[in-house]
Design a protein around this motif. Sequence first.
Motif, PDB file in Angstrom:
ATOM      1  N   ALA A   1       0.812  -1.103  -0.216  1.00  0.00           N
ATOM      2  CA  ALA A   1       0.166   0.109   0.614  1.00  0.00           C
ATOM      3  C   ALA A   1       0.926   1.362  -0.046  1.00  0.00           C
ATOM      4  CB  ALA A   1      -0.863   0.204   1.305  1.00  0.00           C
ATOM      5  N   PHE A   2       1.885   1.603   0.713  1.00  0.00           N
ATOM      6  CA  PHE A   2       2.687   2.382   0.516  1.00  0.00           C
ATOM      7  C   PHE A   2       3.787   2.374  -0.134  1.00  0.00           C
ATOM      8  CE2 PHE A   2       3.185   1.047   5.460  1.00  0.00           C
ATOM      9  CZ  PHE A   2       2.598   2.313   5.671  1.00  0.00           C
ATOM     10  N   LYS A   3       3.456   1.720  -0.777  1.00  0.00           N
ATOM     11  CA  LYS A   3       4.557   1.916  -2.424  1.00  0.00           C
ATOM     12  C   LYS A   3       3.608   2.691  -3.776  1.00  0.00           C
ATOM     13  CE  LYS A   3       7.011  -2.827  -3.098  1.00  0.00           C
ATOM     14  NZ  LYS A   3       6.794  -4.007  -3.580  1.00  0.00           N
ATOM     15  N   SER A   4       2.086   2.738  -2.872  1.00  0.00           N
ATOM     16  CA  SER A   4       1.816   3.890  -4.052  1.00  0.00           C
ATOM     17  C   SER A   4       1.633   5.385  -3.210  1.00  0.00           C
ATOM     18  CB  SER A   4       0.199   3.675  -4.214  1.00  0.00           C
ATOM     19  OG  SER A   4      -0.205   3.541  -2.887  1.00  0.00           O
ATOM     20  N   LEU A   5       2.178   5.826  -2.613  1.00  0.00           N
ATOM     21  CA  LEU A   5       2.248   6.697  -2.077  1.00  0.00           C
ATOM     22  C   LEU A   5       4.033   7.697  -1.583  1.00  0.00           C
ATOM     23  CD1 LEU A   5       0.351   6.637   1.407  1.00  0.00           C
ATOM     24  CD2 LEU A   5      -0.741   6.973  -0.754  1.00  0.00           C
ATOM     25  N   THR A   6       4.725   6.215  -1.373  1.00  0.00           N
ATOM     26  CA  THR A   6       5.766   7.684  -0.780  1.00  0.00           C
ATOM     27  C   THR A   6       6.436   7.016  -2.337  1.00  0.00           C
ATOM     28  OG1 THR A   6       7.034   4.883  -0.923  1.00  0.00           O
ATOM     29  CG2 THR A   6       6.469   5.843   1.119  1.00  0.00           C
ATOM     30  N   GLY A   7       7.778   8.017  -2.831  1.00  0.00           N
ATOM     31  CA  GLY A   7       8.370   8.313  -3.965  1.00  0.00           C
ATOM     32  C   GLY A   7       7.762   9.557  -4.678  1.00  0.00           C
ATOM     33  N   ARG A   8       6.857   9.782  -3.973  1.00  0.00           N
ATOM     34  CA  ARG A   8       6.023  10.582  -4.795  1.00  0.00           C
ATOM     35  C   ARG A   8       6.516  12.456  -5.117  1.00  0.00           C
ATOM     36  NH1 ARG A   8       2.421   8.918  -8.372  1.00  0.00           N
ATOM     37  NH2 ARG A   8       1.382   6.091  -8.413  1.00  0.00           N
ATOM     38  N   GLY A   9       6.513  13.100  -5.445  1.00  0.00           N
ATOM     39  CA  GLY A   9       6.375  14.745  -5.472  1.00  0.00           C
ATOM     40  C   GLY A   9       5.513  15.288  -4.425  1.00  0.00           C
ATOM     41  N   ARG A  10       4.291  14.611  -4.706  1.00  0.00           N
ATOM     42  CA  ARG A  10       2.427  15.557  -4.163  1.00  0.00           C
ATOM     43  C   ARG A  10       1.892  14.209  -4.851  1.00  0.00           C
ATOM     44  NH1 ARG A  10      -0.956  16.489  -8.649  1.00  0.00           N
ATOM     45  NH2 ARG A  10      -2.107  17.993  -6.902  1.00  0.00           N
ATOM     46  N   LEU A  11       0.508  13.821  -3.572  1.00  0.00           N
ATOM     47  CA  LEU A  11      -0.022  12.701  -3.321  1.00  0.00           C
ATOM     48  C   LEU A  11      -1.628  13.764  -3.722  1.00  0.00           C
ATOM     49  CD1 LEU A  11       0.575  11.855  -0.037  1.00  0.00           C
ATOM     50  CD2 LEU A  11       1.446  10.387  -2.423  1.00  0.00           C
ATOM     51  N   THR A  12      -2.668  13.007  -4.304  1.00  0.00           N
ATOM     52  CA  THR A  12      -3.983  13.058  -5.215  1.00  0.00           C
ATOM     53  C   THR A  12      -4.400  12.715  -4.035  1.00  0.00           C
ATOM     54  OG1 THR A  12      -3.624  11.916  -6.575  1.00  0.00           O
ATOM     55  CG2 THR A  12      -3.207  14.016  -7.062  1.00  0.00           C
ATOM     56  N   GLU A  13      -6.285  12.130  -4.097  1.00  0.00           N
ATOM     57  CA  GLU A  13      -7.023  12.320  -3.694  1.00  0.00           C
ATOM     58  C   GLU A  13      -6.863  10.755  -4.379  1.00  0.00           C
ATOM     59  OE1 GLU A  13     -11.475  13.053  -2.187  1.00  0.00           O
ATOM     60  OE2 GLU A  13     -10.907  14.230  -3.785  1.00  0.00           O
ATOM     61  N   THR A  14      -6.371  10.655  -5.572  1.00  0.00           N
ATOM     62  CA  THR A  14      -6.702   8.747  -6.100  1.00  0.00           C
ATOM     63  C   THR A  14      -5.566   8.567  -5.001  1.00  0.00           C
ATOM     64  OG1 THR A  14      -7.604   9.994  -8.104  1.00  0.00           O
ATOM     65  CG2 THR A  14      -6.942   7.928  -8.197  1.00  0.00           C
ATOM     66  N   ASN A  15      -5.069   9.073  -5.094  1.00  0.00           N
ATOM     67  CA  ASN A  15      -3.108   8.137  -4.830  1.00  0.00           C
ATOM     68  C   ASN A  15      -3.843   7.815  -3.241  1.00  0.00           C
ATOM     69  OD1 ASN A  15      -0.883  10.586  -5.843  1.00  0.00           O
ATOM     70  ND2 ASN A  15      -2.141   8.072  -6.925  1.00  0.00           N
ATOM     71  N   VAL A  16      -4.242   8.558  -2.571  1.00  0.00           N
ATOM     72  CA  VAL A  16      -4.264   8.512  -0.812  1.00  0.00           C
ATOM     73  C   VAL A  16      -5.885   7.411  -1.035  1.00  0.00           C
ATOM     74  CG1 VAL A  16      -5.378   9.393   1.294  1.00  0.00           C
ATOM     75  CG2 VAL A  16      -3.529  10.485  -0.031  1.00  0.00           C
ATOM     76  N   SER A  17      -7.029   6.811  -1.678  1.00  0.00           N
ATOM     77  CA  SER A  17      -7.739   6.351  -1.912  1.00  0.00           C
ATOM     78  C   SER A  17      -6.997   5.184  -1.971  1.00  0.00           C
ATOM     79  CB  SER A  17      -9.165   6.933  -2.902  1.00  0.00           C
ATOM     80  OG  SER A  17      -9.307   8.126  -2.003  1.00  0.00           O
ATOM     81  N   ASP A  18      -6.493   4.507  -2.965  1.00  0.00           N
ATOM     82  CA  ASP A  18      -5.847   3.506  -3.709  1.00  0.00           C
ATOM     83  C   ASP A  18      -5.291   3.271  -2.147  1.00  0.00           C
ATOM     84  OD1 ASP A  18      -6.719   3.431  -6.160  1.00  0.00           O
ATOM     85  OD2 ASP A  18      -5.133   4.416  -7.056  1.00  0.00           O
ATOM     86  N   ALA A  19      -4.682   3.750  -2.000  1.00  0.00           N
ATOM     87  CA  ALA A  19      -3.512   2.870  -0.786  1.00  0.00           C
ATOM     88  C   ALA A  19      -4.410   3.272   0.687  1.00  0.00           C
ATOM     89  CB  ALA A  19      -2.900   4.136   0.199  1.00  0.00           C
ATOM     90  N   MET A  20      -5.562   3.304   0.617  1.00  0.00           N
ATOM     91  CA  MET A  20      -5.967   3.876   2.071  1.00  0.00           C
ATOM     92  C   MET A  20      -7.310   1.989   1.408  1.00  0.00           C
ATOM     93  SD  MET A  20      -5.765   5.466   4.415  1.00  0.00           S
ATOM     94  CE  MET A  20      -3.797   5.908   3.199  1.00  0.00           C
ATOM     95  N   ARG A  21      -7.963   2.121   0.675  1.00  0.00           N
ATOM     96  CA  ARG A  21      -8.260   0.350   0.031  1.00  0.00           C
ATOM     97  C   ARG A  21      -8.174  -0.484   0.704  1.00  0.00           C
ATOM     98  NH1 ARG A  21      -8.761   1.516  -5.028  1.00  0.00           N
ATOM     99  NH2 ARG A  21     -10.618   3.065  -4.943  1.00  0.00           N
ATOM    100  N   GLU A  22      -6.291  -0.573  -0.278  1.00  0.00           N
ATOM    101  CA  GLU A  22      -5.225  -1.426   0.152  1.00  0.00           C
ATOM    102  C   GLU A  22      -4.968  -1.228   1.583  1.00  0.00           C
ATOM    103  OE1 GLU A  22      -3.574  -4.760  -0.418  1.00  0.00           O
ATOM    104  OE2 GLU A  22      -4.273  -4.003  -2.199  1.00  0.00           O
ATOM    105  N   ILE A  23      -4.914  -0.504   2.928  1.00  0.00           N
ATOM    106  CA  ILE A  23      -5.089  -1.048   3.723  1.00  0.00           C
ATOM    107  C   ILE A  23      -6.023  -1.578   4.862  1.00  0.00           C
ATOM    108  CG2 ILE A  23      -4.922   0.182   6.003  1.00  0.00           C
ATOM    109  CD1 ILE A  23      -2.845   2.658   4.352  1.00  0.00           C
TER     110      ILE A  23
END
Length: 493
Positions: free
Chosen positions: A12-34
Motif C-alpha cells: 500500500a505504501f508503494k503508491s504513496l512514497t516516492g511521489r513529489g505530490r499526492l492526490t486524492e486518488t493516490n490516497v484512496s487507492d492506498a487506503m483501500r489496500e490497507i
Amino acid sequence: MFERLTDRFQQAFKSLTGRGRLTETNVSDAMREIRRALLDADVNYTVAKDFVADVKRECLGEAVMKSVTPGQQAVKIVNDRLTMLLGGTNAPLELSDKLAVIMLCGLHGSGKTTTSAKLALHLREKHGRKVMLAAVDLHRPAAIDQLEILGSDLGFPVYSDRESKDVAAVAVAARNEALAQECDTLIIDTAGRLQVDTELVQELVDVKRRAQPKEILLVGDAALGQEAVSVAEHFDEALGITGIILTKLDGDARGGAALAMRQVTGQPIKFVGVGEQPQDLEPFHPDRMASRILGMGDVVSLVEKASEQFDEEEAAALHDKLRKSTFDFEDFISQLNKIRKMGGMMSMLKMLPGAGGLLPDGVDLDDGEFNRIEGIIHSMTPQERQEPEIIGTSRRQRIAKGSGVELLEVNQLIKQFQQMRKMMSMMTRGGGGGGGMGAMMDAMSGGGGGMGGMGGMGGMSPGLGRSGATKAKKAARKKRPKSAGKNKKKKRR
C-alpha cells in the motif's frame, strides 16, 4: 504472525512514497489496500473502517498535501494511528498493594495456566517480586497438576485444594496463605470454557468479589480472529477487566485480535506470549509493535534483549579472542545459545528496520538448521572444539559418523568457521566491531565485542551454507535489472 499484514502494508505504501505530490486518488487507492489488509488479517470490520477513515482524513489534510515529502508523512500518520489503535503506550501492572492479587481469565485453551507461570517468572526476574500461584480451576483436574508442575520447575509455591468445590473460597484461602508466607504477589489461575456462559461468569464474579484482585487480565488467543471481539466484550462487561494478555503471538494466525481487542474493550494489552518457554512473555509496547507491523523494525527491543545476554567483561574477552584469532567452537556454541535466548536469528532480523528484504525469496534462516551445527560441534572432543586447527581427515570422519551427517558438511562447517574467524580478526584489528550483525551487537554491548563473529553465522548454517549461499546469490542476480551490467560497462568506457 504479522508477516502477511506487513507485506500488504508495504504494498500500500508503494503508491504513496516516492511521489513529489499526492492526490486524492493516490490516497484512496492506498487506503483501500490497507482496509483490505486489515480485514484479511481478521480485524473487526468496524475497527478497520474507523481506522482507515481517520488515516484518510489526516492524509488529505493540508499539512500532508503541501509537505515536501507527502508520502513519508502519510506513512507516519499510519504508524501513529496504528500505535494509538494498539493502545498508545505501554501499560504496566498495578502492584502497589501489600499483596497484589492478579486474576487471569479467558476461554478454555487460551493458555491461562502456562501464562500464569510465565507471568510469575517475569515478575520475579524483572521486578523482584515474591510470587505465589493459586490453582483455582477446579473443573479441569489436570489444571491443578499442570500448575503444580510448572510451579515446582520454576521455584514458585502453588496453593491448591483438591477437595473443595467452592472456587471463590479457594481463592480467598490462597490469598490468606500468600500473606502468611509473606508473598507480595498472588496470581490466580481460573477456569475457562469453550465459550462464555452464565455459570462461568458467575463463578468469576464471585472470585473477584471475595479475592479482590487488583488486576483482572483477560488471556486471549491471538488466533481467535473475529471471535476475539465478542469474547473480550463479554469478559469486560462481566468483570471489568484491567488488561489483556495475548498468547500465541509466535504462531501463523492472522493476528487481527491484537488490533481489535484493545479497541473494543478500551483496556490495554499488557503482555504478549511469543513462545512456549517460560521466559517467552514480553511487556507489550504499542509503538514497537506498530513499527514491526509496518516493517520498520524494533531496535529498542533488540537492544534490551542483547543487554540481558551480554555483559561488558564477557564482551571484552570475546573481542580479545576475535582480535587474536582464538575464537573457537566453544565460543561459537556459547554465542549461539545466547541468540536462541533472544528469540532466534529470524526473530532478531525482524527487529531490524528493512530486514525483511535482506534475504532473497525462498531463503530463510531456519533456527532448526543450527541444531545440525550444534550436533557436529558436540561430536568433537573438548580439545577439538578449542583447537579447530588439529581436526584432520580421520577426526573429521569420526565427527561425521558421530553426528550423523555427511563428511562434506563437516568439511564445509570447519572451512567456513576458519574463514569467518579470519575475517573477524581482520575487522577487529582494523577497529571494526565484527561487521554486519556483529558490529551492531558490538555497539549494543558497549563496543567490547558483543556477538562478534555472529555476522558470519548465516553462512555457516547447512541450509545457507555453500549451496544455500549460491542460491541466494543467484536469486539476487535475477532480481537485478539486466541493464545494470551494461551501465557498468558504459561507465568503464
